[in-house]
Design a protein around this motif. Structure first.
Motif, PDB file in Angstrom:
ATOM      1  N   SER A   6     135.389  17.503  60.902  1.00 14.37           N
ATOM      2  CA  SER A   6     136.187  18.698  61.106  1.00 14.37           C
ATOM      3  C   SER A   6     136.045  19.693  59.959  1.00 14.37           C
ATOM      4  N   LEU A   7     135.452  19.265  58.861  1.00 13.41           N
ATOM      5  CA  LEU A   7     135.261  20.186  57.747  1.00 13.41           C
ATOM      6  C   LEU A   7     134.145  21.158  58.079  1.00 13.41           C
ATOM      7  N   PRO A   8     134.369  22.461  57.863  1.00 14.67           N
ATOM      8  CA  PRO A   8     133.313  23.429  58.165  1.00 14.67           C
ATOM      9  C   PRO A   8     132.153  23.310  57.186  1.00 14.67           C
ATOM     10  N   GLN A   9     130.949  23.566  57.683  1.00 17.40           N
ATOM     11  CA  GLN A   9     129.788  23.640  56.812  1.00 17.40           C
ATOM     12  C   GLN A   9     129.894  24.909  55.961  1.00 17.40           C
ATOM     13  N   PRO A  10     129.205  24.957  54.821  1.00 14.46           N
ATOM     14  CA  PRO A  10     129.339  26.128  53.940  1.00 14.46           C
ATOM     15  C   PRO A  10     129.101  27.472  54.620  1.00 14.46           C
ATOM     16  N   ASP A  11     128.108  27.552  55.527  1.00 20.10           N
ATOM     17  CA  ASP A  11     127.860  28.830  56.182  1.00 20.10           C
ATOM     18  C   ASP A  11     128.978  29.187  57.154  1.00 20.10           C
ATOM     19  N   GLU A  12     129.547  28.164  57.804  1.00 20.19           N
ATOM     20  CA  GLU A  12     130.676  28.408  58.710  1.00 20.19           C
ATOM     21  C   GLU A  12     131.916  28.815  57.919  1.00 20.19           C
ATOM     22  N   LEU A  13     132.124  28.174  56.771  1.00 14.74           N
ATOM     23  CA  LEU A  13     133.261  28.516  55.919  1.00 14.74           C
ATOM     24  C   LEU A  13     133.151  29.948  55.432  1.00 14.74           C
ATOM     25  N   TYR A  14     131.939  30.371  55.077  1.00 10.94           N
ATOM     26  CA  TYR A  14     131.693  31.764  54.698  1.00 10.94           C
ATOM     27  C   TYR A  14     132.198  32.704  55.801  1.00 10.94           C
ATOM     28  N   GLY A  15     131.842  32.396  57.054  1.00 11.84           N
ATOM     29  CA  GLY A  15     132.288  33.233  58.159  1.00 11.84           C
ATOM     30  C   GLY A  15     133.798  33.221  58.324  1.00 11.84           C
ATOM     31  N   ASN A  16     134.419  32.052  58.160  1.00 11.58           N
ATOM     32  CA  ASN A  16     135.879  31.955  58.294  1.00 11.58           C
ATOM     33  C   ASN A  16     136.606  32.775  57.242  1.00 11.58           C
ATOM     34  N   VAL A  17     136.115  32.706  55.995  1.00 14.92           N
ATOM     35  CA  VAL A  17     136.759  33.456  54.909  1.00 14.92           C
ATOM     36  C   VAL A  17     136.639  34.955  55.154  1.00 14.92           C
ATOM     37  N   PHE A  18     135.474  35.410  55.565  1.00 14.18           N
ATOM     38  CA  PHE A  18     135.295  36.840  55.788  1.00 14.18           C
ATOM     39  C   PHE A  18     136.033  37.325  57.035  1.00 14.18           C
ATOM     40  N   ASP A  19     136.222  36.441  58.025  1.00  9.85           N
ATOM     41  CA  ASP A  19     137.089  36.779  59.161  1.00  9.85           C
ATOM     42  C   ASP A  19     138.507  37.047  58.660  1.00  9.85           C
ATOM     43  N   ALA A  20     138.983  36.170  57.777  1.00 12.46           N
ATOM     44  CA  ALA A  20     140.327  36.334  57.229  1.00 12.46           C
ATOM     45  C   ALA A  20     140.428  37.616  56.405  1.00 12.46           C
ATOM     46  N   CYS A  21     139.381  37.922  55.632  1.00 15.46           N
ATOM     47  CA  CYS A  21     139.382  39.160  54.849  1.00 15.46           C
ATOM     48  C   CYS A  21     139.467  40.389  55.751  1.00 15.46           C
ATOM     49  N   GLN A  22     138.753  40.336  56.869  1.00 18.84           N
ATOM     50  CA  GLN A  22     138.777  41.445  57.817  1.00 18.84           C
ATOM     51  C   GLN A  22     140.181  41.626  58.394  1.00 18.84           C
ATOM     52  N   ASP A  23     140.821  40.521  58.735  1.00 22.21           N
ATOM     53  CA  ASP A  23     142.195  40.591  59.248  1.00 22.21           C
ATOM     54  C   ASP A  23     143.139  41.168  58.201  1.00 22.21           C
ATOM     55  N   LYS A  24     142.968  40.761  56.959  1.00 19.57           N
ATOM     56  CA  LYS A  24     143.831  41.240  55.885  1.00 19.57           C
ATOM     57  C   LYS A  24     143.674  42.744  55.668  1.00 19.57           C
ATOM     58  N   THR A  92     140.338  40.061  46.557  1.00 21.55           N
ATOM     59  CA  THR A  92     139.100  40.691  46.072  1.00 21.55           C
ATOM     60  C   THR A  92     137.875  40.111  46.776  1.00 21.55           C
ATOM     61  N   LEU A  93     138.041  39.002  47.494  1.00 24.70           N
ATOM     62  CA  LEU A  93     136.960  38.472  48.321  1.00 24.70           C
ATOM     63  C   LEU A  93     136.553  39.462  49.409  1.00 24.70           C
ATOM     64  N   MET A  94     137.414  40.442  49.685  1.00 27.47           N
ATOM     65  CA  MET A  94     137.079  41.505  50.636  1.00 27.47           C
ATOM     66  C   MET A  94     135.793  42.232  50.247  1.00 27.47           C
ATOM     67  N   LEU A  95     135.475  42.236  48.973  1.00 23.41           N
ATOM     68  CA  LEU A  95     134.292  42.973  48.526  1.00 23.41           C
ATOM     69  C   LEU A  95     133.019  42.364  49.109  1.00 23.41           C
ATOM     70  N   GLY A  96     133.035  41.082  49.390  1.00 22.87           N
ATOM     71  CA  GLY A  96     131.904  40.467  50.069  1.00 22.87           C
ATOM     72  C   GLY A  96     131.826  40.911  51.516  1.00 22.87           C
ATOM     73  N   ALA A  97     132.994  41.044  52.162  1.00 23.92           N
ATOM     74  CA  ALA A  97     133.027  41.525  53.545  1.00 23.92           C
ATOM     75  C   ALA A  97     132.586  42.982  53.618  1.00 23.92           C
ATOM     76  N   VAL A  98     132.833  43.739  52.569  1.00 28.92           N
ATOM     77  CA  VAL A  98     132.331  45.113  52.505  1.00 28.92           C
ATOM     78  C   VAL A  98     130.805  45.093  52.464  1.00 28.92           C
ATOM     79  N   ALA A  99     130.246  44.221  51.627  1.00 30.03           N
ATOM     80  CA  ALA A  99     128.780  44.096  51.540  1.00 30.03           C
ATOM     81  C   ALA A  99     128.181  43.653  52.866  1.00 30.03           C
ATOM     82  N   ALA A 100     128.949  42.857  53.623  1.00 30.35           N
ATOM     83  CA  ALA A 100     128.490  42.390  54.929  1.00 30.35           C
ATOM     84  C   ALA A 100     128.713  43.434  56.022  1.00 30.35           C
ATOM     85  N   LYS A 101     129.245  44.593  55.627  1.00 33.11           N
ATOM     86  CA  LYS A 101     129.517  45.706  56.555  1.00 33.11           C
ATOM     87  C   LYS A 101     130.544  45.330  57.619  1.00 33.11           C
TER      88      LYS A 101
END
Length: 269
Positions: A6-24, A92-101
């Motif tokens: 049930s633990l996400p793989q690193p690439d999936e976790l990356y997507g989950n974190v940036f999803d949360a940043c987008q919501d925030k 401040t993790l939002m800055l990665g989501a900015v880079a990801a457009k």
């Protein structure tokens, strides 16, 4: 299915974190203000707990006292991530989501600015209540002395030292947030965040939001504490918060941009 499946793989976790940043970043202004104020209070509660742990700690080894303070400070980030609140340093993790457009730059700047001010308001509110409550008198005044000693240590650092310390602090805080997002249970989130948070506090690193509470409390309580120390000024507080904030932004950006560089093209949609 095994427990680890049930633990996400690193690439999936990356997507989950940036999803949360987008919501925030897309939260309504009123909700950002309320949740940002709560985060300032929650991190302040962690600072309050850590101050108690440090009170009278002269009798134990320095490292042991620092680690204890860090462990109990973890309360603050646990409340933010589990109860729900908006914390500038983690955001401040939002800055990665900015880079990801995934988030427009100006929206991220606006969201971070609103939450920063709200965090400060919550920290000051808690500091005021703590000062009026007589918190400084606990342990025959040991809590008050610990608060002033901590404030003196923080404000004695140079600008460059505080920036570098802020980078390291938020690198660890953002990794704590990152690990917590990997867990689905309350226990899992706490386990994920405790070690990085303990590490930054034990090392005496500079976290701007924690300092908003710690320095505000020391400023308000200093007139109530008779220990012959030099009075803490508003200028000294701002001289700590500015470089700490710069360092925190850089540290958070490093974590977010590093994972974007690693997984940005392969992360699941």
């Amino acid at each position: 299915m095994t427990g680890t499946a049930s633990l996400p793989q690193p690439d999936e976790l990356y997507g989950n974190v940036f999803d949360a940043c987008q919501d925030k970043a897309n939260l309504p202004l009123s909700k950002m203000v309320v949740l940002g104020t709560l985060a300032g209070i929650y991190i302040g509660l962690g600072g309050l707990f850590a101050t108690v742990a440090l009170a009278g700690a002269e009798g134990i080894a320095f490292g042991a006292g620092q680690v204890l303070a860090g462990m109990v400070f973890s309360l603050g980030l646990a409340l933010v991530l589990i109860a729900g609140a908006e914390l500038f340093t983690g955001n401040t993790l939002m800055l990665g989501a900015v880079a990801a457009k995934r988030i427009p730059l100006m929206r991220a700047i606006t969201a971070l600015s609103v939450v920063y001010v709200a965090n400060f308001a919550g920290a000051i509110l808690l500091a005021g209540v703590a000062a009026v409550s007589g918190f400084h008198e606990a342990g025959d005044g040991a809590v008050g002395r610990a608060a002033m000693d901590l404030a003196e240590t923080k404000t004695a650092k140079t600008f460059a030292t505080t920036v570098a310390s802020g980078v390291l602090a938020n690198l660890l805080v953002c990794l704590a947030v990152w690990l917590a997002y990997a867990a689905q249970s309350v226990a899992g989130k706490i386990i994920g965040l405790v070690l990085p948070v303990t590490a930054f506090v034990a090392a005496g690193l500079e976290h701007s939001i924690a300092n908003m509470y710690l320095l505000s409390y020391a400023y308000l309580a200093q007139g109530l504490i008779d220990q012959g120390t030099t009075l803490l000024s508003l200028g000294e507080i701002l001289a700590n918060l500015l470089p700490a904030t710069i360092g925190n932004i850089l540290g958070g950006a490093f974590v977010a941009l590093a994972y974007h560089a690693a997984y940005g093209k392969s992360a699941p949609a």
